[in-house]
Design an enzyme around this catalytic site. Structure first.
Site, PDB file in Angstrom:
ATOM      1  N   ASP A  32       3.046  21.192  56.818  1.00 21.09           N
ATOM      2  CA  ASP A  32       2.519  20.772  55.522  1.00 21.09           C
ATOM      3  C   ASP A  32       3.611  20.201  54.621  1.00 21.09           C
ATOM      4  OD1 ASP A  32      -0.382  22.740  54.957  1.00 21.09           O
ATOM      5  OD2 ASP A  32       0.716  22.575  56.825  1.00 21.09           O
ATOM      6  N   ASP A  67       8.394  21.749  60.159  1.00 23.04           N
ATOM      7  CA  ASP A  67       7.337  22.339  59.353  1.00 23.04           C
ATOM      8  C   ASP A  67       6.197  21.318  59.350  1.00 23.04           C
ATOM      9  OD1 ASP A  67       6.000  23.906  57.311  1.00 23.04           O
ATOM     10  OD2 ASP A  67       6.690  22.403  55.880  1.00 23.04           O
TER      11      ASP A  67
END
Length: 304
Positions: free
Chosen positions: A100, A98
């Site tokens: 963020d 991922d």
């Protein structure tokens, strides 16, 4: 007591393994119906990393063990992963991140909103979305709509100000040298994902695309939303393209929309994650830098 599956419990303590922790984890292993087959300090960081080879019994309950490990981790500030000792444990081939609050120390949409003067409003929606309180597709469209009129030129300045998560550069450099493929699969934005992909020398980057007209954000996302299910789909796509088994995939994320990919990958790790994710993911780390995960993968070296 007949033994069944075998596991390796890797314990990583950036501040050092203490005698109190060793005593506590040894006692915990016994109460969870596990048998220690072997234990060893991982060189060259003997004072910070400890591996236990374990065998289960018919009374072993993995969920109870996970809860007990979480409590022990918080108490002693030690990251731990109990990983099945099968053919894949030391033979992963793809790591999917991922972006963020995992690869980087920011929620990009919150940074865009702050520059646009609506930071508090958007941050509240982001927090609810990452905790799984509202539908992700709905939340991303709602937040992007609020960004209408933001100058595209400001995105470059925001990118330049974002810091990578502690240990990320060393982690990716190390796994690339070991032959791993790496990818970003993000519910964030392609503009940023592709820049971090290039900066870190990663192989793939997938994210949502902001619509820009005449140099300004329109408040819309182009195409389909890259949501939790799409993250799983992209993992499958990369694995198919690279001819990898899904058990050879490692997924790392922090938000509720990462849970499906964490469950789907051969090894899913919740990284300094939201409470909901910590509770539901099979593996987690909450203490050290990203390089801690190198020990979970069995990659030798001084990574802390």
């Amino acid at each position: 007591m007949s033994t069944l599956a075998q596991y390796v419990l890797t314990c990583v303590a950036p501040q050092g393994i203490t005698n109190e922790f060793v005593s506590a984890i040894t006692s915990l292993i016994k109460t969870q119906f596990l048998t220690v087959l072997n234990s060893e300090n991982t060189k060259p960081n003997a004072s910070k990393v400890l591996d236990f080879s374990l065998a289960t019994s018919s009374s072993f309950d993995s969920e109870k063990m996970k809860t007990a490990l979480i409590d022990c981790s918080h108490k002693f500030k030690v990251d731990m992963a109990l990983i099945k000792d099968d053919a894949y444990r030391l033979n992963r081939k793809l790591i999917v991140f991922d972006m963020d609050s995992t690869l980087i120390q920011a929620e990009v949409i919150d940074e865009l909103a702050r520059v646009h003067g609506i930071g508090d409003k958007v941050m509240g929606i982001t927090e609810r979305a990452m905790n799984g309180e509202i539908n992700f597709d709905q939340s991303i469209r709602e937040r992007v709509a609020l960004l209408k009129g933001l100058s595209g030129e400001k995105m470059e300045a925001i990118y330049q100000g974002i810091k990578l998560t502690d240990g990320v550069e060393d982690f990716i450099k190390t796994v690339r040298a070991e032959g791993y493929k790496t990818a970003i699969v993000s519910g964030g934005f392609r503009y940023f994902a592709e820049r971090f992909q290039k900066r870190l020398g990663m192989d793939y980057a997938f994210a949502n695309e902001l619509e820009i007209e005449n140099g300004f954000l329109t408040g819309k996302v182009k195409g389909e939303i890259l949501n939790a299910q799409k993250k799983v789909d992209y993992i499958e796509l990369i694995a198919l393209r690279e001819k990898f088994n899904i058990q050879e995939v490692v997924a790392i994320g922090d938000g509720a929309n990462d849970l499906p990919m964490l469950h789907h990958a051969g090894l899913g790790i919740a990284f300094h994650a939201k409470e909901k994710v910590r509770k539901e993911a099979r593996h987690q780390m909450n203490v050290g830098p990203m390089t801690t995960i190198l020990y979970f993968l069995g990659i030798p070296g001084n990574h802390l």
